[in-house]
Design an enzyme around this catalytic site. Structure first.
Site, PDB file in Angstrom:
ATOM      1  N   LYS A 126       0.873  -1.190   0.000  1.00  0.00           N
ATOM      2  CA  LYS A 126       0.000   0.000   0.000  1.00  0.00           C
ATOM      3  C   LYS A 126       0.900   1.227   0.000  1.00  0.00           C
ATOM      4  O   LYS A 126       2.053   1.154   0.459  1.00  0.00           O
ATOM      5  CB  LYS A 126      -0.874   0.007   1.267  1.00  0.00           C
ATOM      6  CG  LYS A 126      -2.081   0.917   1.186  1.00  0.00           C
ATOM      7  CD  LYS A 126      -3.232   0.277   0.428  1.00  0.00           C
ATOM      8  CE  LYS A 126      -4.336   1.259   0.132  1.00  0.00           C
ATOM      9  NZ  LYS A 126      -5.519   0.624  -0.467  1.00  0.00           N
ATOM     10  N   ASP A 166      -6.836   4.426  -4.912  1.00  0.00           N
ATOM     11  CA  ASP A 166      -7.551   4.283  -3.637  1.00  0.00           C
ATOM     12  C   ASP A 166      -8.183   5.662  -3.412  1.00  0.00           C
ATOM     13  O   ASP A 166      -8.366   6.425  -4.373  1.00  0.00           O
ATOM     14  CB  ASP A 166      -6.588   3.889  -2.504  1.00  0.00           C
ATOM     15  CG  ASP A 166      -7.316   3.517  -1.209  1.00  0.00           C
ATOM     16  OD1 ASP A 166      -8.022   2.505  -1.192  1.00  0.00           O
ATOM     17  OD2 ASP A 166      -7.213   4.261  -0.210  1.00  0.00           O
TER      18      ASP A 166
HETATM   19  P1  NDP Z   1     -13.061   7.831  -3.095  1.00  0.00           P
HETATM   20  O1  NDP Z   1     -12.039   8.837  -2.803  1.00  0.00           O
HETATM   21  O2  NDP Z   1     -13.526   7.660  -4.520  1.00  0.00           O
HETATM   22  O3  NDP Z   1     -14.362   8.081  -2.207  1.00  0.00           O
HETATM   23  C1  NDP Z   1     -14.349   8.131  -0.818  1.00  0.00           C
HETATM   24  C2  NDP Z   1     -15.716   8.634  -0.383  1.00  0.00           C
HETATM   25  O4  NDP Z   1     -15.827   8.554   1.032  1.00  0.00           O
HETATM   26  C3  NDP Z   1     -15.947  10.097  -0.741  1.00  0.00           C
HETATM   27  O5  NDP Z   1     -17.311  10.285  -1.040  1.00  0.00           O
HETATM   28  C4  NDP Z   1     -15.561  10.811   0.545  1.00  0.00           C
HETATM   29  O6  NDP Z   1     -16.145  12.096   0.717  1.00  0.00           O
HETATM   30  C5  NDP Z   1     -16.134   9.856   1.569  1.00  0.00           C
HETATM   31  N1  NDP Z   1     -15.527  10.039   2.877  1.00  0.00           N
HETATM   32  C6  NDP Z   1     -14.212  10.122   3.184  1.00  0.00           C
HETATM   33  N2  NDP Z   1     -14.055  10.308   4.506  1.00  0.00           N
HETATM   34  C7  NDP Z   1     -15.298  10.325   5.040  1.00  0.00           C
HETATM   35  C8  NDP Z   1     -15.799  10.475   6.345  1.00  0.00           C
HETATM   36  N3  NDP Z   1     -14.981  10.648   7.383  1.00  0.00           N
HETATM   37  N4  NDP Z   1     -17.147  10.436   6.523  1.00  0.00           N
HETATM   38  C9  NDP Z   1     -17.971  10.272   5.478  1.00  0.00           C
HETATM   39  N5  NDP Z   1     -17.564  10.141   4.203  1.00  0.00           N
HETATM   40  C10 NDP Z   1     -16.234  10.167   3.991  1.00  0.00           C
HETATM   41  O7  NDP Z   1     -12.503   6.440  -2.528  1.00  0.00           O
HETATM   42  P2  NDP Z   1     -12.926   4.973  -2.896  1.00  0.00           P
HETATM   43  O8  NDP Z   1     -14.380   4.907  -3.142  1.00  0.00           O
HETATM   44  O9  NDP Z   1     -11.977   4.468  -3.914  1.00  0.00           O
HETATM   45  O10 NDP Z   1     -12.553   4.208  -1.546  1.00  0.00           O
HETATM   46  C11 NDP Z   1     -13.462   4.134  -0.434  1.00  0.00           C
HETATM   47  C12 NDP Z   1     -12.988   3.047   0.504  1.00  0.00           C
HETATM   48  O11 NDP Z   1     -12.919   1.796  -0.188  1.00  0.00           O
HETATM   49  C13 NDP Z   1     -11.596   3.241   1.114  1.00  0.00           C
HETATM   50  O12 NDP Z   1     -11.571   2.676   2.410  1.00  0.00           O
HETATM   51  C14 NDP Z   1     -10.702   2.407   0.193  1.00  0.00           C
HETATM   52  O13 NDP Z   1      -9.516   2.004   0.832  1.00  0.00           O
HETATM   53  C15 NDP Z   1     -11.625   1.228  -0.066  1.00  0.00           C
HETATM   54  N6  NDP Z   1     -11.315   0.460  -1.260  1.00  0.00           N
HETATM   55  C16 NDP Z   1     -11.297   1.023  -2.495  1.00  0.00           C
HETATM   56  C17 NDP Z   1     -11.037   0.260  -3.611  1.00  0.00           C
HETATM   57  C18 NDP Z   1     -11.135   0.818  -4.983  1.00  0.00           C
HETATM   58  O14 NDP Z   1     -11.044   0.029  -5.937  1.00  0.00           O
HETATM   59  N7  NDP Z   1     -11.331   2.102  -5.171  1.00  0.00           N
HETATM   60  C19 NDP Z   1     -10.675  -1.170  -3.491  1.00  0.00           C
HETATM   61  C20 NDP Z   1     -10.806  -1.693  -2.151  1.00  0.00           C
HETATM   62  C21 NDP Z   1     -11.069  -0.886  -1.087  1.00  0.00           C
HETATM   63  P3  NDP Z   1     -15.300  13.435   0.363  1.00  0.00           P
HETATM   64  O15 NDP Z   1     -15.391  13.558  -1.117  1.00  0.00           O
HETATM   65  O16 NDP Z   1     -16.013  14.486   1.117  1.00  0.00           O
HETATM   66  O17 NDP Z   1     -13.899  13.208   0.865  1.00  0.00           O
END
Ligand code: NDP
Length: 444
Positions: A126, A166
């Protein structure tokens, strides 16, 4: 003191100030107790656990870049190469102001077991930076990505370490990172996944994590004589994972009524209009509160509390530790039956134990969100073979992988007399393969 407790204490003592890493190690070691006790003498002699919790390598570096005002900015960059027993390091890059060594070590550690569960030959890693892409111009993001890769390119490669996206790292960032790698190393190879379709990306990679989460939810439901049809769901976040989890839930007949971003949440009792979310988040890079201005009958609430809305299915797809014990109690009281983690470790240990003790079927992220990394590995295969599979082929392979993961997790839990305990099942199934490979490769 048991072997797992000894190793956990050692991790806490030797890795001060890293609470997220401690939490991830504790969760894994606690649930592995049953396996470890059966093989304790051998594992102790080979220091299996001591080796497992120590990253093979941590690379940390300075990332200087120039902003639009001509001022030099400096961020921290990292790559944690945690475990290469079953394949080249593989795991995402996260760009977010909260990024530090503890968070990346927790993510890298989890990634070992997740990657093992996919059945594909990929080790755990990571990386990332405390850079915040939010509010930056395209040129600033490019300048940062180029500087980050100028250092990182010394340590990665198609057969050594293959990063992906990520939080904060999507198609735009991967494109800039790939361009800089190619320029410096002079190699056109599958060194990053999540690439654009015109330069080696795989169809369905964008959708893979979210779709995979729902495929595994569907398997859990099937195993209990249930289905997503007609269910009410909440999906937290509104990023890559959340958006495609909602898309698949809607395709399978469920109704998603709430989503959020880090500022607040929206509630739409008629069902979220995903095209509006995609326009706000994927096109305009805006805030979720705009949804309530655009869709009649929906409301926006600033801050936390999305779990107060009644649901059958709760998919936390935002970030670590977003669902705590208070939220878990409300979910249970409101009759929620399924919690499937789209994000990495979004549920605190206390909340996880509470929902499981109260009859909720809970699938941990390392199994539920493995569809993303699995499809990344399919992208690596296509790059190596210099071919592209159709969307249907990739989706079918993803679906098969998620079904297999559920089977492995379910069987491991049953083998240790803990049916429906998918936390134990996922950790055991992921652990066994890695440990076999470590033992076979001698002391390294
Ligand atoms: P993104 O950056 O695309 O989206 C993250 C989302 O979560 C955004 O809408 C963000 O809002 C919101 N968010 C972040 N912090 C908070 C919080 N404290 N409270 C509420 N909402 C919050 O990331 P991903 O969708 O790619 O990833 C999301 C999760 O999934 C992570 O844990 C990542 O490690 C995991 N993951 C992702 C993979 C992938 O293929 N993308 C694969 C496996 C796991 P804002 O825009 O306001 O920051």
């Amino acid at each position: 003191m048991s072997y797992t407790e000894e190793v956990y204490e050692r991790v806490v003592a030797q890795n001060p100030g890293e609470p997220e890493f401690h939490q991830a190690v504790k969760e894994v070691l606690d649930s592995l107790k049953v396996v470890i006790e059966r093989n304790e003498e051998e594992y102790r002699r080979l220091s299996i656990l001591e080796r497992l919790v120590e990253p093979e390598r941590i690379i940390s570096f300075r990332v200087p870049w120039v902003d639009d005002k001509g001022v030099v900015q400096v961020n921290k960059g990292y790559r944690i190469q945690f475990n290469s027993a079953i394949g080249p390091y593989k795991g995402g890059l996260r760009f977010h102001p909260s990024v530090n060594q503890s968070i990346l070590k927790f993510l890298g550690f989890e990634q070992i077991f997740k990657n093992s569960l996919t059945g594909l030959p990929i080790g755990g890693g990571k990386g990332g930076s405390n850079f915040d892409p939010k509010g930056k111009s395209d040129r600033e993001v490019m300048a940062f990505c180029q500087s980050f890769m100028t250092e990182l390119c010394k340590y990665i490669g198609a057969d050594t370490d293959v990063p992906a996206g990520d939080i904060g790292v999507g198609g735009r960032e991967i494109g800039y990172l790939f361009g800089q790698y190619k320029r410096i190393r002079g190699l056109y190879e599958g060194v990053l996944t999540g690439k654009g379709l015109t330069f080696g990306g795989s169809l369905v990679r964008t959708q893979a994590t979210g779709y995979g989460v729902v495929y595994i939810l569907n398997e859990i439901m099937k195993a209990h004589g249930d289905s997503p049809e007609g269910k009410t769901a909440i999906v937290t976040g509104s990023g890559n994972v959340a958006i495609y989890a909602v898309e698949k839930l809607h395709q399978l007949g469920a109704k998603v009524v709430a989503m959020c971003d880090s500022n607040g949440f929206i509630h739409d009792p008629n069902g979220i209009k995903l095209e509006v979310i995609k326009d706000i988040k994927e096109v305009k890079r805006g805030r979720i509160k705009e949804y309530a201005d655009r869709v009649e009958g929906s409301t926006y609430t600033e801050g936390l509390g999305i779990w107060n809305i009644k649901c059958d299915v709760f998919l936390p797809c935002a970030t670590q530790n977003e669902l705590d014990i208070d939220g878990a109690k409300v979910l249970v009281a409101n009759g929620c039956k399924y919690v499937v983690e789209g994000a990495n470790m979004p549920t605190t240990l206390e909340a996880t134990n509470y929902v499981m003790e109260n009859g909720v079927l809970f699938m941990p992220g390392k199994a539920a969100n493995a569809g993303g990394v699995a499809t990344s590995a399919l992208e690596m295969s296509q790059n190596s073979m210099r071919i592209s599979w159709s969307a249907e082929e990739v989706d079918e392979k993803l679906h098969t992988i998620m079904r297999d993961i559920f089977k492995k997790v379910d069987e491991a839990a049953k083998r240790y007399d803990m049916p429906d305990n998918y936390v134990v099942g996922a950790n055991i199934a992921g652990f066994e393969k890695v440990v076999d490979a470590m033992k076979a490769q001698g002391i390294c």
